[in-house]
Design a protein around this motif. Structure first.
Motif, PDB file in Angstrom:
ATOM      1  N   GLY A 214     103.273  -2.037  68.593  1.00 23.23           N
ATOM      2  CA  GLY A 214     102.359  -3.168  68.758  1.00 23.23           C
ATOM      3  C   GLY A 214     103.044  -4.519  68.675  1.00 23.23           C
ATOM      4  O   GLY A 214     102.374  -5.549  68.544  1.00 23.23           O
ATOM      5  N   LEU A 215     104.371  -4.531  68.761  1.00 23.14           N
ATOM      6  CA  LEU A 215     105.112  -5.791  68.691  1.00 23.14           C
ATOM      7  C   LEU A 215     104.968  -6.578  70.001  1.00 23.14           C
ATOM      8  O   LEU A 215     104.651  -6.010  71.051  1.00 23.14           O
ATOM      9  CB  LEU A 215     106.598  -5.502  68.427  1.00 23.14           C
ATOM     10  CG  LEU A 215     106.926  -4.965  67.032  1.00 23.14           C
ATOM     11  CD1 LEU A 215     108.345  -4.402  67.002  1.00 23.14           C
ATOM     12  CD2 LEU A 215     106.764  -6.052  65.972  1.00 23.14           C
ATOM     13  N   PRO A 216     105.204  -7.889  69.975  1.00 26.30           N
ATOM     14  CA  PRO A 216     105.069  -8.685  71.195  1.00 26.30           C
ATOM     15  C   PRO A 216     105.981  -8.183  72.308  1.00 26.30           C
ATOM     16  O   PRO A 216     107.151  -7.862  72.063  1.00 26.30           O
ATOM     17  CB  PRO A 216     105.452 -10.100  70.744  1.00 26.30           C
ATOM     18  CG  PRO A 216     106.163  -9.940  69.441  1.00 26.30           C
ATOM     19  CD  PRO A 216     105.579  -8.727  68.815  1.00 26.30           C
ATOM     20  N   PHE A 217     105.397  -8.067  73.506  1.00 27.95           N
ATOM     21  CA  PHE A 217     106.087  -7.657  74.736  1.00 27.95           C
ATOM     22  C   PHE A 217     106.510  -6.189  74.730  1.00 27.95           C
ATOM     23  O   PHE A 217     107.175  -5.730  75.662  1.00 27.95           O
ATOM     24  CB  PHE A 217     107.331  -8.537  75.003  1.00 27.95           C
ATOM     25  CG  PHE A 217     107.035 -10.009  75.024  1.00 27.95           C
ATOM     26  CD1 PHE A 217     106.298 -10.572  76.066  1.00 27.95           C
ATOM     27  CD2 PHE A 217     107.477 -10.831  74.001  1.00 27.95           C
ATOM     28  CE1 PHE A 217     106.017 -11.935  76.091  1.00 27.95           C
ATOM     29  CE2 PHE A 217     107.205 -12.194  74.017  1.00 27.95           C
ATOM     30  CZ  PHE A 217     106.471 -12.745  75.058  1.00 27.95           C
ATOM     31  N   GLN A 218     106.124  -5.426  73.713  1.00 21.86           N
ATOM     32  CA  GLN A 218     106.530  -4.021  73.623  1.00 21.86           C
ATOM     33  C   GLN A 218     105.772  -3.181  74.649  1.00 21.86           C
ATOM     34  O   GLN A 218     104.550  -3.313  74.804  1.00 21.86           O
ATOM     35  CB  GLN A 218     106.271  -3.496  72.212  1.00 21.86           C
ATOM     36  CG  GLN A 218     106.905  -2.159  71.899  1.00 21.86           C
ATOM     37  CD  GLN A 218     106.620  -1.752  70.456  1.00 21.86           C
ATOM     38  OE1 GLN A 218     105.487  -1.842  69.987  1.00 21.86           O
ATOM     39  NE2 GLN A 218     107.659  -1.334  69.748  1.00 21.86           N
ATOM     40  N   THR A 219     106.497  -2.296  75.326  1.00 24.80           N
ATOM     41  CA  THR A 219     105.901  -1.420  76.338  1.00 24.80           C
ATOM     42  C   THR A 219     106.071   0.040  75.921  1.00 24.80           C
ATOM     43  O   THR A 219     106.814   0.356  74.984  1.00 24.80           O
ATOM     44  CB  THR A 219     106.583  -1.617  77.699  1.00 24.80           C
ATOM     45  OG1 THR A 219     107.957  -1.183  77.594  1.00 24.80           O
ATOM     46  CG2 THR A 219     106.557  -3.080  78.138  1.00 24.80           C
ATOM     47  N   ILE A 220     105.399   0.923  76.660  1.00 25.39           N
ATOM     48  CA  ILE A 220     105.548   2.359  76.414  1.00 25.39           C
ATOM     49  C   ILE A 220     107.013   2.775  76.599  1.00 25.39           C
ATOM     50  O   ILE A 220     107.556   3.565  75.813  1.00 25.39           O
ATOM     51  CB  ILE A 220     104.630   3.165  77.352  1.00 25.39           C
ATOM     52  CG1 ILE A 220     103.164   2.984  76.914  1.00 25.39           C
ATOM     53  CG2 ILE A 220     105.008   4.640  77.360  1.00 25.39           C
ATOM     54  CD1 ILE A 220     102.155   3.608  77.853  1.00 25.39           C
ATOM     55  N   ARG A 269      97.188   1.543  71.071  1.00 27.26           N
ATOM     56  CA  ARG A 269      97.009   2.904  70.592  1.00 27.26           C
ATOM     57  C   ARG A 269      97.880   3.887  71.378  1.00 27.26           C
ATOM     58  O   ARG A 269      98.398   4.862  70.827  1.00 27.26           O
ATOM     59  CB  ARG A 269      95.533   3.308  70.696  1.00 27.26           C
ATOM     60  CG  ARG A 269      95.179   4.474  69.793  1.00 27.26           C
ATOM     61  CD  ARG A 269      95.286   4.084  68.352  1.00 27.26           C
ATOM     62  NE  ARG A 269      95.896   5.109  67.540  1.00 27.26           N
ATOM     63  CZ  ARG A 269      96.304   4.946  66.296  1.00 27.26           C
ATOM     64  NH1 ARG A 269      96.203   3.784  65.719  1.00 27.26           N
ATOM     65  NH2 ARG A 269      96.831   5.919  65.614  1.00 27.26           N
ATOM     66  N   LYS A 270      98.050   3.621  72.685  1.00 29.76           N
ATOM     67  CA  LYS A 270      98.917   4.492  73.495  1.00 29.76           C
ATOM     68  C   LYS A 270     100.351   4.472  72.978  1.00 29.76           C
ATOM     69  O   LYS A 270     101.034   5.498  72.981  1.00 29.76           O
ATOM     70  CB  LYS A 270      98.889   4.037  74.957  1.00 29.76           C
ATOM     71  CG  LYS A 270      97.665   4.459  75.732  1.00 29.76           C
ATOM     72  CD  LYS A 270      97.735   3.951  77.164  1.00 29.76           C
ATOM     73  CE  LYS A 270      96.448   4.295  77.916  1.00 29.76           C
ATOM     74  NZ  LYS A 270      96.451   3.719  79.282  1.00 29.76           N
ATOM     75  N   LEU A 271     100.808   3.298  72.543  1.00 31.63           N
ATOM     76  CA  LEU A 271     102.159   3.200  71.992  1.00 31.63           C
ATOM     77  C   LEU A 271     102.308   4.148  70.813  1.00 31.63           C
ATOM     78  O   LEU A 271     103.322   4.834  70.678  1.00 31.63           O
ATOM     79  CB  LEU A 271     102.459   1.763  71.551  1.00 31.63           C
ATOM     80  CG  LEU A 271     102.428   0.675  72.616  1.00 31.63           C
ATOM     81  CD1 LEU A 271     102.682  -0.692  71.982  1.00 31.63           C
ATOM     82  CD2 LEU A 271     103.458   0.949  73.704  1.00 31.63           C
ATOM     83  N   TYR A 272     101.266   4.191  69.958  1.00 30.71           N
ATOM     84  CA  TYR A 272     101.324   5.059  68.777  1.00 30.71           C
ATOM     85  C   TYR A 272     101.230   6.527  69.169  1.00 30.71           C
ATOM     86  O   TYR A 272     102.013   7.356  68.686  1.00 30.71           O
ATOM     87  CB  TYR A 272     100.205   4.704  67.806  1.00 30.71           C
ATOM     88  CG  TYR A 272     100.157   5.626  66.608  1.00 30.71           C
ATOM     89  CD1 TYR A 272     101.115   5.531  65.610  1.00 30.71           C
ATOM     90  CD2 TYR A 272      99.185   6.605  66.493  1.00 30.71           C
ATOM     91  CE1 TYR A 272     101.101   6.386  64.516  1.00 30.71           C
ATOM     92  CE2 TYR A 272      99.160   7.464  65.402  1.00 30.71           C
ATOM     93  CZ  TYR A 272     100.109   7.346  64.418  1.00 30.71           C
ATOM     94  OH  TYR A 272     100.102   8.200  63.345  1.00 30.71           O
ATOM     95  N   GLU A 273     100.274   6.861  70.008  1.00 33.82           N
ATOM     96  CA  GLU A 273     100.050   8.278  70.341  1.00 33.82           C
ATOM     97  C   GLU A 273     101.255   8.874  71.066  1.00 33.82           C
ATOM     98  O   GLU A 273     101.662  10.011  70.789  1.00 33.82           O
ATOM     99  CB  GLU A 273      98.783   8.422  71.192  1.00 33.82           C
ATOM    100  CG  GLU A 273      97.500   8.095  70.451  1.00 33.82           C
ATOM    101  CD  GLU A 273      97.243   9.024  69.277  1.00 33.82           C
ATOM    102  OE1 GLU A 273      97.693  10.179  69.313  1.00 33.82           O
ATOM    103  OE2 GLU A 273      96.594   8.583  68.319  1.00 33.82           O
ATOM    104  N   ILE A 274     101.842   8.120  71.980  1.00 34.98           N
ATOM    105  CA  ILE A 274     103.026   8.619  72.694  1.00 34.98           C
ATOM    106  C   ILE A 274     104.200   8.734  71.728  1.00 34.98           C
ATOM    107  O   ILE A 274     104.948   9.717  71.733  1.00 34.98           O
ATOM    108  CB  ILE A 274     103.346   7.700  73.889  1.00 34.98           C
ATOM    109  CG1 ILE A 274     102.285   7.903  74.971  1.00 34.98           C
ATOM    110  CG2 ILE A 274     104.739   7.956  74.435  1.00 34.98           C
ATOM    111  CD1 ILE A 274     102.346   6.920  76.116  1.00 34.98           C
ATOM    112  N   GLY A 275     104.353   7.713  70.874  1.00 35.84           N
ATOM    113  CA  GLY A 275     105.417   7.773  69.873  1.00 35.84           C
ATOM    114  C   GLY A 275     105.244   8.945  68.927  1.00 35.84           C
ATOM    115  O   GLY A 275     106.205   9.667  68.616  1.00 35.84           O
TER     116      GLY A 275
END
Length: 455
Positions: A214-220, A269-275
């Protein structure tokens, strides 16, 4: 992955529950320096011989400001600040020792910050020796520290190992250059790899990495790349936690980028679930909230045995009733009460000069607080809680369960006759379940935002 509607429904501001009551709901009207010291002495008498004590030492200095960080820190490149500060910390420790009826049994020491590895090796050695010379190391002691990959030297790692440290965590956050530039934390993968391999080579039994989504500019793609690089180093445990965007807190540096630069809701949330899926596929087990560990790590073993504990230092594989916080802004916990030190460094020095433990504010827990605290701790550490015994119940429990019925309808938890269990689908919404038990929050919903979003 949680549906869009569930994320939208439950993404509200909420505490992280490193304590109950949470700091904004501490009752200062019933707190005093004297009441804290009474609480401290009671807890020490009850628990020192049976389980020992924990010590958290806050080392606030950093050479540069990481704009994602909400911790109390002092930015400086002047290392002459080190010795006076550590002398003050040791004086604070001596003031506590003066109130103890016997030598403390030291079970845990954790060095946090700030940047503990800002300090010279010799100064850290003097600090730890100064603490230990007035206490007794428990047989099952655990000493740990937070290291910055850019300034942790092999000498740091070796000396702290020689002093008994076996656990170290390194702040990684994300390997994307764009993200690192935004949060002002430039550290190449090579730096993290170097200190991780040094720690393993020296013999540390638990090496941890802290990752943030959830950091700024962070992508999948950034999260996938970061976890792939992390996998290649195979740390024993990981914190993979949500960036807490709280720009309204003075001095945390989070106004250096715009709100629209930060992933939100489903995107976040996608960032978390994929991670999380990548971590699971690489052998990491989810432990409590936002934490993962290999099956060989003590944190996983404690979780599997139902012995996980949580306090202001985060998750721990062992419990102590009493935790003493030393240093500016540190929080102490006697189980019956909390006390936080002053945040201003000059005030900290002045109170110690007056031979006073530099406590500024706190809270003495009521009988109801103690019951609620245990329920929230149960949920945070075991994803379940029970009220099968009379002393585990409280008057507002029926209202709490009624409030949670909607989460049950959504498949996020299961309510039985005298037990509540968070489902696998409900784990991302753990903080929401805890909020229902938080009767102080329910009685006085804040008019302004105090907490970061839960998702």
């Amino acid at each position: 992955m949680p549906s869009h509607s569930l994320v939208q429904k439950y993404n509200v501001p909420g505490p992280r529950y490193t304590s109950y009551p949470t700091v904004p709901y501490w009752d200062s009207s019933n707190f005093s320096y004297e009441s804290w010291m009474q609480s401290f002495k009671k807890s020490f008498r009850e628990s020192n011989a049976s389980e020992g004590i924990s010590i958290y030492i806050h080392l606030p200095f950093c050479e540069s400001l990481c704009t994602f960080c909400g911790c109390t820190k002092r930015i400086t490149k002047n290392h002459t600040v080190e010795q006076p500060y550590l002398e003050a910390v040791l004086k604070e420790w001596q003031l506590y020792c003066h109130e103890m009826e016997e030598k403390p049994v030291i079970k845990e020491i954790h060095l946090g910050g700030g940047t503990p590895t800002f300090f010279a090796v010799k100064h850290l050695e003097d600090l730890i020796n100064g603490i230990l010379k007035t206490g007794i190391k428990a047989k099952d002691f655990e000493f740990s520290f937070e290291g910055h990959p850019n300034n942790t030297t092999k000498e740091h790692l070796q000396k702290l190992y020689d002093l008994g440290f076996r656990r170290v965590s390194f702040g990684v956050q994300d390997y994307s250059e764009t993200v690192q530039k935004a949060i002002h934390r430039i550290q190449p993968f090579q730096n993290v790899a170097k200190v991780t391999l040094w720690a393993k080579e020296i013999g540390y039994t638990s090496v941890g990495h802290d990752l943030v989504f959830g950091l700024p500019f962070q992508t999948i793609e950034d999260v996938v790349d970061t976890i792939e690089k992390t996998r290649s180093l195979k740390p024993d445990r990981l914190a993979f936690y949500s960036y807490a965007h709280t720009p309204w807190i003075k001095g945390n540096g989070q106004r250096g980028y715009k709100d629209e630069d930060i992933p939100k809701d489903d995107e976040k949330r996608k960032l978390y679930e994929i991670g999380k899926a990548l971590l699971h596929s690489n052998g990491y087990h989810e432990i409590g909230m936002d934490h993962f560990a290999l099956a060989t790590d003590s944190l996983y073993k404690a979780s599997a045995a139902g012995k996980l504990h949580r306090n202001f230092m985060g998750y721990s594989h062992s419990k102590t009733q009493l935790m003493i916080g030393l240093g500016v802004s540190s929080i102490s916990d006697s189980w019956y009460g909390f006390a936080q030190n002053v945040k201003d460094l000059d005030d900290y020095y002045q109170l110690l000069e007056w031979n006073q433990v530099p406590v500024n504010r706190g809270h003495i827990l009521t009988k109801e607080d103690l019951i609620i605290r245990q329920h929230i701790l149960n949920l945070m550490c075991r994803f379940e809680t029970t009220w099968s015994r009379r002393e585990e119940s409280f008057p507002e429990l029926p209202a709490v369960l009624e409030k949670l019925s909607e989460m049950q309808d959504d498949g996020l938890l299961l309510i039985e006759e005298d037990k509540l269990t968070i489902t696998e689908a409900g784990k991302p919404f753990l903080r929401n379940a805890c909020m229902a038990f938080d009767v102080r929050l329910q009685r006085s919903v804040p008019e302004t935002q105090l907490f970061s979003m839960v998702i």
